[in-house]
Design an enzyme around this catalytic site. Sequence first.
Site, short mmCIF file in Angstrom:
data_model
loop_
_atom_site.label_atom_id
_atom_site.label_comp_id
_atom_site.label_asym_id
_atom_site.label_seq_id
_atom_site.Cartn_x
_atom_site.Cartn_y
_atom_site.Cartn_z
N GLY A 20 -8.71 -1.64 29.37
CA GLY A 20 -9.33 -2.73 28.66
C GLY A 20 -10.54 -2.70 28.12
O GLY A 20 -11.31 -4.00 27.78
N SER A 21 -11.19 -1.68 27.83
CA SER A 21 -12.56 -1.66 27.11
C SER A 21 -12.40 -2.43 25.72
O SER A 21 -13.42 -3.10 25.45
CB SER A 21 -13.37 -0.26 27.19
OG SER A 21 -12.65 0.31 26.43
N ASN A 22 -11.58 -2.24 25.13
CA ASN A 22 -11.58 -2.61 23.78
C ASN A 22 -11.35 -4.41 23.86
O ASN A 22 -11.64 -5.11 23.07
CB ASN A 22 -10.10 -2.20 22.98
CG ASN A 22 -10.38 -0.62 22.24
OD1 ASN A 22 -11.49 -0.77 21.38
ND2 ASN A 22 -10.11 0.35 22.63
N MET A 95 0.77 0.11 26.11
CA MET A 95 1.72 1.43 26.27
C MET A 95 3.38 1.28 25.95
O MET A 95 3.78 2.12 26.14
CB MET A 95 1.45 2.21 27.63
CG MET A 95 -0.08 2.60 27.74
SD MET A 95 -0.63 3.54 26.07
CE MET A 95 0.26 5.30 26.69
N LEU A 98 6.70 -2.08 20.91
CA LEU A 98 7.37 -3.58 20.40
C LEU A 98 8.69 -3.37 19.61
O LEU A 98 8.65 -2.26 18.73
CB LEU A 98 6.47 -4.43 19.93
CG LEU A 98 5.01 -4.68 20.28
CD1 LEU A 98 4.15 -5.43 19.36
CD2 LEU A 98 5.29 -5.49 21.54
N ASN A 112 -3.27 -3.03 15.78
CA ASN A 112 -3.48 -1.97 16.83
C ASN A 112 -4.66 -1.07 16.43
O ASN A 112 -4.84 -0.78 15.46
CB ASN A 112 -2.05 -1.10 16.91
CG ASN A 112 -2.02 -0.10 18.07
OD1 ASN A 112 -2.52 -0.46 19.09
ND2 ASN A 112 -1.41 1.04 17.84
N HIS A 114 -5.91 3.03 17.25
CA HIS A 114 -5.29 4.23 17.68
C HIS A 114 -6.53 5.26 17.49
O HIS A 114 -7.14 5.30 16.63
CB HIS A 114 -4.13 4.65 16.58
CG HIS A 114 -3.63 5.65 17.11
ND1 HIS A 114 -2.69 6.09 18.21
CD2 HIS A 114 -3.71 7.28 16.60
CE1 HIS A 114 -2.22 7.35 18.20
NE2 HIS A 114 -2.80 7.92 17.24
N ASP A 150 2.60 3.85 15.04
CA ASP A 150 1.31 4.00 14.44
C ASP A 150 1.37 4.37 12.87
O ASP A 150 0.59 5.31 12.31
CB ASP A 150 0.68 5.45 15.27
CG ASP A 150 0.50 5.17 16.73
OD1 ASP A 150 0.03 4.04 17.17
OD2 ASP A 150 0.72 6.22 17.35
N GLU A 179 -14.43 2.71 18.68
CA GLU A 179 -13.36 1.69 18.66
C GLU A 179 -13.77 0.38 18.88
O GLU A 179 -13.41 -0.47 18.26
CB GLU A 179 -12.40 2.17 19.69
CG GLU A 179 -11.52 3.59 19.66
CD GLU A 179 -10.48 3.59 20.67
OE1 GLU A 179 -9.72 2.94 20.97
OE2 GLU A 179 -10.25 4.99 20.88
C1 GRF Z 1 -8.08 3.49 23.09
O1 GRF Z 1 -8.23 4.88 23.16
C2 GRF Z 1 -7.17 3.17 22.26
O2 GRF Z 1 -7.32 3.60 20.89
C3 GRF Z 1 -5.80 3.39 22.59
O3 GRF Z 1 -5.59 3.36 24.01
C4 GRF Z 1 -7.02 3.37 24.57
C5 GRF Z 1 -7.24 2.08 25.30
O4 GRF Z 1 -8.57 2.03 25.99
N1 GRF Z 1 -4.71 2.77 22.07
P1 GRF Z 1 -8.96 0.93 26.81
O5 GRF Z 1 -8.17 0.26 27.45
O6 GRF Z 1 -9.21 -0.31 25.61
O7 GRF Z 1 -10.19 1.13 27.22
#
Ligand code: GRF
Length: 193
Positions: A20-22, A95, A98, A112, A114, A150, A179
């Site tokens: 969940g860093s994003n 993961m 959908l 999304n 990627h 994707d 990202e």
């Molecule tokens: C990221 O590299 C994103 O591009 C991919 O999964 C990873 C998720 O990382 N789809 P996080 O859970 O946001 O840290």
Amino acid sequence: MVRSTGPEKIRCAVFISGTGSNLNSLIQFSKKKNSSISIELIISDNSKAIGLKYGRIFKISKKVFNYKNKILAEKNIISKIENKKIKLICLAGFMKILSKDFIKNFKGKILNIHPSLLPKYKGLNTHKRVLLNNEKYSGCTVHTVNSKLDSGRIILQKKVKVSKNDTPKSLAKKILIQEHKLYPKAIKKVFNL
Ligand code: GRF
């Protein structure tokens, strides 16, 4: 006296399966002064997803859906999303794929991120494949979600240089930093913010 709360924010749900860093970067973005988005909901298929902690920390409602029955899971997700008046879905390390019907329901409203320069390296293990092919560059892409994996319209990309001694882990780390900047920028672009 009735106080104006300013222009309405774009209500977002973020879907995660892991760290969940994003998600965290999107939350930080939503908390900036004058931000036009608000993160209203965190959805996961994985009750052990580390990123669920951000729901607790930032008091955002979070919900885990059991994907053993995908049709039922999606039905419940849709009703939760409608109930929360969500206008944008951000997949961030989610993961599960959908279904076509789900995507149709929220056409053009699902993004999304990627970790590759799409259309290259769709799917899993991108960094490993990039290194095996001796690519000089990799990167990340934010795109809209359509029914092919994707493959939706590319909104923004950021290139990252691959160095000789990169491993899948070091490359993932470098790309992840980009990202975190790219996803907010892409949202701004989509909504002309
Ligand atoms: C990221 O590299 C994103 O591009 C991919 O999964 C990873 C998720 O990382 N789809 P996080 O859970 O946001 O840290």
